[in-house]
Design a protein around this motif. Structure first.
Motif, mmCIF file in Angstrom:
data_model
loop_
_atom_site.group_PDB
_atom_site.id
_atom_site.type_symbol
_atom_site.label_atom_id
_atom_site.label_comp_id
_atom_site.label_asym_id
_atom_site.label_seq_id
_atom_site.Cartn_x
_atom_site.Cartn_y
_atom_site.Cartn_z
ATOM 1 N N ASP A 1 0.830 -1.208 0.000
ATOM 2 C CA ASP A 1 0.000 0.000 0.000
ATOM 3 C C ASP A 1 0.864 1.258 0.000
ATOM 4 N N SER B 1 -2.023 -2.159 -4.399
ATOM 5 C CA SER B 1 -3.164 -2.533 -3.570
ATOM 6 C C SER B 1 -2.906 -3.847 -2.852
ATOM 7 N N ALA C 1 -5.030 -5.268 -0.970
ATOM 8 C CA ALA C 1 -6.261 -6.046 -1.109
ATOM 9 C C ALA C 1 -6.237 -6.863 -2.399
ATOM 10 N N ASP C 2 -5.776 -6.234 -3.490
ATOM 11 C CA ASP C 2 -5.677 -6.953 -4.765
ATOM 12 C C ASP C 2 -4.667 -8.088 -4.671
ATOM 13 N N TYR D 1 -3.684 -9.768 -1.935
ATOM 14 C CA TYR D 1 -4.222 -10.864 -1.122
ATOM 15 C C TYR D 1 -5.264 -11.666 -1.900
ATOM 16 N N GLN D 2 -6.116 -10.949 -2.632
ATOM 17 C CA GLN D 2 -7.152 -11.627 -3.413
ATOM 18 C C GLN D 2 -6.522 -12.509 -4.482
ATOM 19 N N ASN E 1 -7.128 -14.159 2.793
ATOM 20 C CA ASN E 1 -7.884 -13.077 3.419
ATOM 21 C C ASN E 1 -7.386 -12.891 4.848
ATOM 22 N N ASP F 1 -8.379 -11.049 7.178
ATOM 23 C CA ASP F 1 -9.469 -10.954 8.158
ATOM 24 C C ASP F 1 -9.915 -12.334 8.630
#
Length: 348
Positions: free
Chosen positions: A21, A26, A28-29, A31-32, A37, A39
Motif C-alpha cells: 500500500d 493494492s 487487497a488486490d 491478497y485476493q 484473506n 481478516d
C-alpha cells in the motif's frame, strides 16, 4: 514425525500488505490474487510459516521489488512483533532487548533458531529458519526489521558491523551493503549478524519500567498459551500417526480420544494456522516420502498410511509431488538417494 507446525504471527503478513500500500499498490488486490484473506486469519493470530515465505515470493513478483524483504523490514512497526516489539521498546536497552528476543521470540515465530556468541567488544547472532528452504526475502526481513527496531529505540545511526547470508544476494548483492550500511557476505555457511556491544548499551528512547512489567506478564501468558497449543498439536499428531495403519482417524475419533469437543479442538488448532484434515494429509505425505527413501514397497506404504487401496495412495502421492511414487523413487536413485524427506528430487 510429530513436530509442531511452524507458525508466524499474522502481523508479519499484514506488514507485507502495508508495504505494498505504501508504494501505491493494492494490498487487497494482492491478497485476493493469492487467495488469502487476512481478516479470516486475524482471530487465530498465527498462520503457517510456509505461507509467509510463499507470500513474500509472490509479493516480490507483484511489486517488481527484488529486495522486498529489506523494504518491508525497513517499514517495521513495533506492533508487527506484537507484545515482543513493544516490550523491547519499553526495555532498558539493547542488551535487555536481546534477552527478550531469546525468551519470547516464539511469540513472533517458532521457525527461528538462534545461537548467540560474544567477546569483549561484539555480539553475534547465528540464525536459521526451520522448515527447509524458505524465501530469501524472509531472511532479509528479519535482518532488516531487527535493525529498524534497534534504530527506533536508540539512534538512526545504529548499524551492524557485518551480516552474513546463506543466500546469494539476489541480482544486485552490493545493494545490501548500501541498504544495511554494513559489510555483507553471501553464500556463507550460516546467517549471522554481528553488532557492537557498546551500541547495545544505549538507553532506549522509549524506556518505560512500569509498562515493561505489564508487557512481560502479557508476553509470558502468550508464551504459555503457545506452549499448551504446541503440546496439543504434538498429541494430535502422535494419535494420527499411531492409528494411520487402521485408516486415517477422523476429527470425531480424535476428539473422542482427547475427550474434547470438535469445535474446541478446531479452534485450538486454528490458533496455529492448522486445519485438522490438512494435518492428516501432511503427515501422510511426510511419512510416504520417508518410507520411499527407506525402500518400502508401495503396497506396504499404502497400508501403513491407512489407504484402503494402493491406487488411492498413488493418486495422493501424485497430488503431493506432481509425479507417481515409482518415478519419484527412480529420481531419488538417480540423485544418489540422499534427499531429505519432503525435498523434491533434484533440489539441494
Amino acid at each position: 514425525m510429530t513436530t509442531p507446525r511452524l507458525h508466524v504471527a499474522i502481523e508479519l503478513i499484514e506488514a507485507i500488505g502495508e508495504y505494498l500500500d505504501s508504494i501505491g499498490l493494492s494490498a487487497a488486490d494482492f491478497y485476493q490474487q493469492q487467495g488469502f484473506n487476512p481478516d479470516d486469519e486475524a482471530a487465530n493470530g498465527y498462520v503457517d510459516f510456509a505461507l509467509f515465505s510463499t507470500l513474500f515470493e509472490a509479493a516480490a513478483k507483484f511489486s517488481g521489488e527484488a529486495y522486498i524483504g529489506l523494504k518491508v523490514g525497513e517499514n517495521f512497526l513495533a506492533r508487527h512483533w506484537g507484545r515482543l516489539g513493544y516490550l523491547i521498546m519499553a526495555g532498558e536497552n539493547g542488551i535487555e532487548g536481546i534477552q527478550y528476543i531469546q525468551q519470547f521470540a516464539t511469540i513472533v515465530t517458532n521457525a527461528l533458531n538462534m545461537k548467540w556468541t560474544s567477546d569483549s567488544e561484539t555480539l553475534s547472532c547465528e540464525f536459521s529458519l526451520q522448515g527447509g528452504t524458505c524465501s530469501r526475502h524472509v531472511v532479509d526481513y528479519f535482518v532488516s526489521s531487527s535493525l529498524s527496531l534497534s534504530r527506533a529505540t536508540t539512534s538512526d545511526e545504529t548499524h551492524y558491523l557485518s551480516v552474513r547470508f546463506q543466500h546469494d544476494g539476489g541480482p544486485r548483492p552490493h545493494f545490501y551493503d548500501q541498504f544495511l550500511q554494513s559489510r555483507c557476505y553471501f553464500n556463507q555457511p550460516c546467517n549471522q549478524i554481528t553488532v557492537d556491544l557498546a551500541g547495545l548499551q544505549q538507553v532506549s528512547a522509549y524506556r518505560d519500567p512500569r509498562l515493561k512489567i505489564i508487557l512481560e506478564e502479557h508476553a509470558s501468558q502468550v508464551l504459555q498459551s503457545l506452549a499448551a497449543t504446541d503440546e496439543l498439536v504434538e498429541t494430535v499428531q502422535r494419535y494420527i500417526v499411531e492409528n494411520l495403519p487402521h485408516g486415517a482417524p477422523t476429527l470425531k475419533q480424535t476428539c473422542e480420544f482427547l475427550q474434547q469437543n470438535e469445535r474446541s479442538l478446531q479452534r485450538a488448532l486454528a490458533k496455529q494456522g492448522i486445519n485438522f484434515q490438512e494435518m492428516v494429509d501432511d503427515l501422510r505425505r511426510r511419512m510416504a516420502l520417508e518410507y520411499i527413501r527407506n525402500d518400502y514397497n508401495f503396497l506396504d506404504i499404502a497400508m501403513m498410511l491407512g489407504y484402503s487401496e494402493q491406487s488411492a495412495f498413488h493418486r495422493a502421492f501424485k497430488r503431493w509431488t506432481g509425479m507417481p511414487p515409482s518415478k519419484y523413487r527412480r529420481s531419488l536413485n538417480q540423485d544418489g538417494g540422499e534427499k531429505m524427506p519432503g525435498e523434491a528430487p533434484g533440489q539441494q
